[in-house]
Design an enzyme around this catalytic site. Sequence first.
Site, short mmCIF file in Angstrom:
data_model
loop_
_atom_site.label_atom_id
_atom_site.label_comp_id
_atom_site.label_asym_id
_atom_site.label_seq_id
_atom_site.Cartn_x
_atom_site.Cartn_y
_atom_site.Cartn_z
N HIS A 376 -4.36 -1.98 -2.50
CA HIS A 376 -4.03 -1.11 -3.37
C HIS A 376 -5.17 0.11 -2.89
CE1 HIS A 376 -1.47 -3.89 -5.20
NE2 HIS A 376 -2.47 -4.63 -5.50
N VAL A 404 -6.37 -4.49 -8.59
CA VAL A 404 -7.15 -4.97 -7.64
C VAL A 404 -7.68 -6.52 -7.93
CG1 VAL A 404 -9.15 -4.81 -5.85
CG2 VAL A 404 -7.61 -2.93 -6.45
#
Length: 575
Positions: A376, A404
């Site tokens: 990400h 995350v």
Amino acid sequence: MDPNLLWIQLSIILTMVMMMMMMTKAHIPTTLEGPFEPITQQFDSSLRRGSDDLPMNHPRLMKNVTSNFPEQIAIALSSSPTSIWVSWVTGDAQIGLNVTPIDPSLVASEVWYGKRSENYSNVQKGVSTVYSQLYPFQGLLNYTSGIIHHVKLEGLEPGTKYFYKCGDSSIPALSEEHMFETLPKPSPNAYPNRIAVVGDLGLTSNTTTTIDHLVQNNPSMILMVGDLSYANQYRTTGGKGAPCFSCAFPDAPIRETYQPRWDGWGRFMEPLISRIPMMVIEGNHEIEPQVSGITFKSYETRFAVPSEESGSKSKFYYSFDAGGIHFIMLGAYVDYNATGAQYAWLKKDLVKVDRSVTPWLVAAWHPPWYNSYASHYQEFECMRQEMEALLYQYNVDIVFSGHVHAYERMNRVFNYTLDPCGPVYITVGDGGNIEKVDVDHADDPKKCPSASDNIPEYGGVCHLNFTSGPAKGKFCWNKQPEWSAFRESSFGHGILEVVNSTYALWTWHRNQDIYKEESRGDQIYIVRQPELCSKALKPPSVTTTNSLPTLSVNYCHSLVSFLTYLLCYKCYNHV
């Protein structure tokens, strides 16, 4: 108070604290000592990176009441400490090719409550609804929920215990008695005892450890920063689903979510969130697209949030107070542009915040803006570019995100530049989900994502190369970025304890430390500096040291309060 007498008092307390620290050899850093040199705690190879989903017949996921009795009971804060939301589910959900929604008017929505056990002086009625998740494609299963009830209790007293039952008294089908305690009213001198922060939870064995550990820490409120049940993963990565969804169902243009996981998640969480308010914000796993472009149906129907009370017309963004803290919950999967409704609401909300009443300003949304992991990486850079300056202008103190699957705490930062007036960004996207912890960093050799990676489910792509600093001209740093203070790949949760209007203790609790006393993954005092950081929007500047603010009488009072707290620190039961 005589400033000379105040300085004498302060000196005595400082001396006592220094003696205590020398005796205990303990030192908890403060953000005043930052910015800190970046630290990476490597993944412990003796641990598993993930664990399997809990089966639907797991005792903590199974329904244990008859049809019309309440289950999945949960409470949530309203915009005021004098009101609270109570939610629950009755009836049986259906899943199959043909499902028929239950009539929600068949069972009433009542909460009986009072200040004494089994003595309910008040009754409040609310609303009920059902929702369907429809997939008219070969091999996929449709779903319709049980009856979902929401009741808002009003006229409560702040900082007070209440006992309650919910359900329908005419059947009769009332729940067992539950208890909650309202939070203190907004004030610079009153705060929730402990605020638990967790994200990307799911329903795995790691989830169980996270929640059991969180319960041990006895929070008075829970902040859930998105990705709750992972119902949209169960047909592929959990249960006995297909390992390749598109291969197994080539004629289905959308991915089926297994909605009974939401019911299992509600039962799993009920022992905790029926007594402790949980505030949620949507994540990408809550999108759950179905036919006709419908999304987020489970999230919008199952959870009560104070959107209308805070002036928002959407459950995707709202605000509320918890003692001397003003929380802003933002949506990353709806329009966040400066020309949109969410931005306009955010600006109005920030203007109304009175920092003399709620000194602390905390924001939360699902995907992090600052993230040094490969996963990400720069995914929601567009959102950062649209909103960061506004949050900086109004001196947001802390930002929590998930997404995350790792832990990371930043140095104070604004526009990728160290700044003593920037927020402290913290990522806690590792509550226990089935997708495993992230271990690769964008600055690791050959781990920097390409510009075509990490495309968000919503919004544009604004990936950029850095224009200044050690990574100038590069998409990724070649070492841990200076704005990343501490990162670690581990499952866990965080606890925020606001001491006073200036100091707050943040502690990261790793799952592997659940049976270890006085063991923590990361701990720091976050210190506000309102006299240094004015409301005026300042251009970003590179800062390598933090200087102490001018010690006014008010600041000294806060410092005295903080140091007094330190003296009693060992009296607190920190797990």
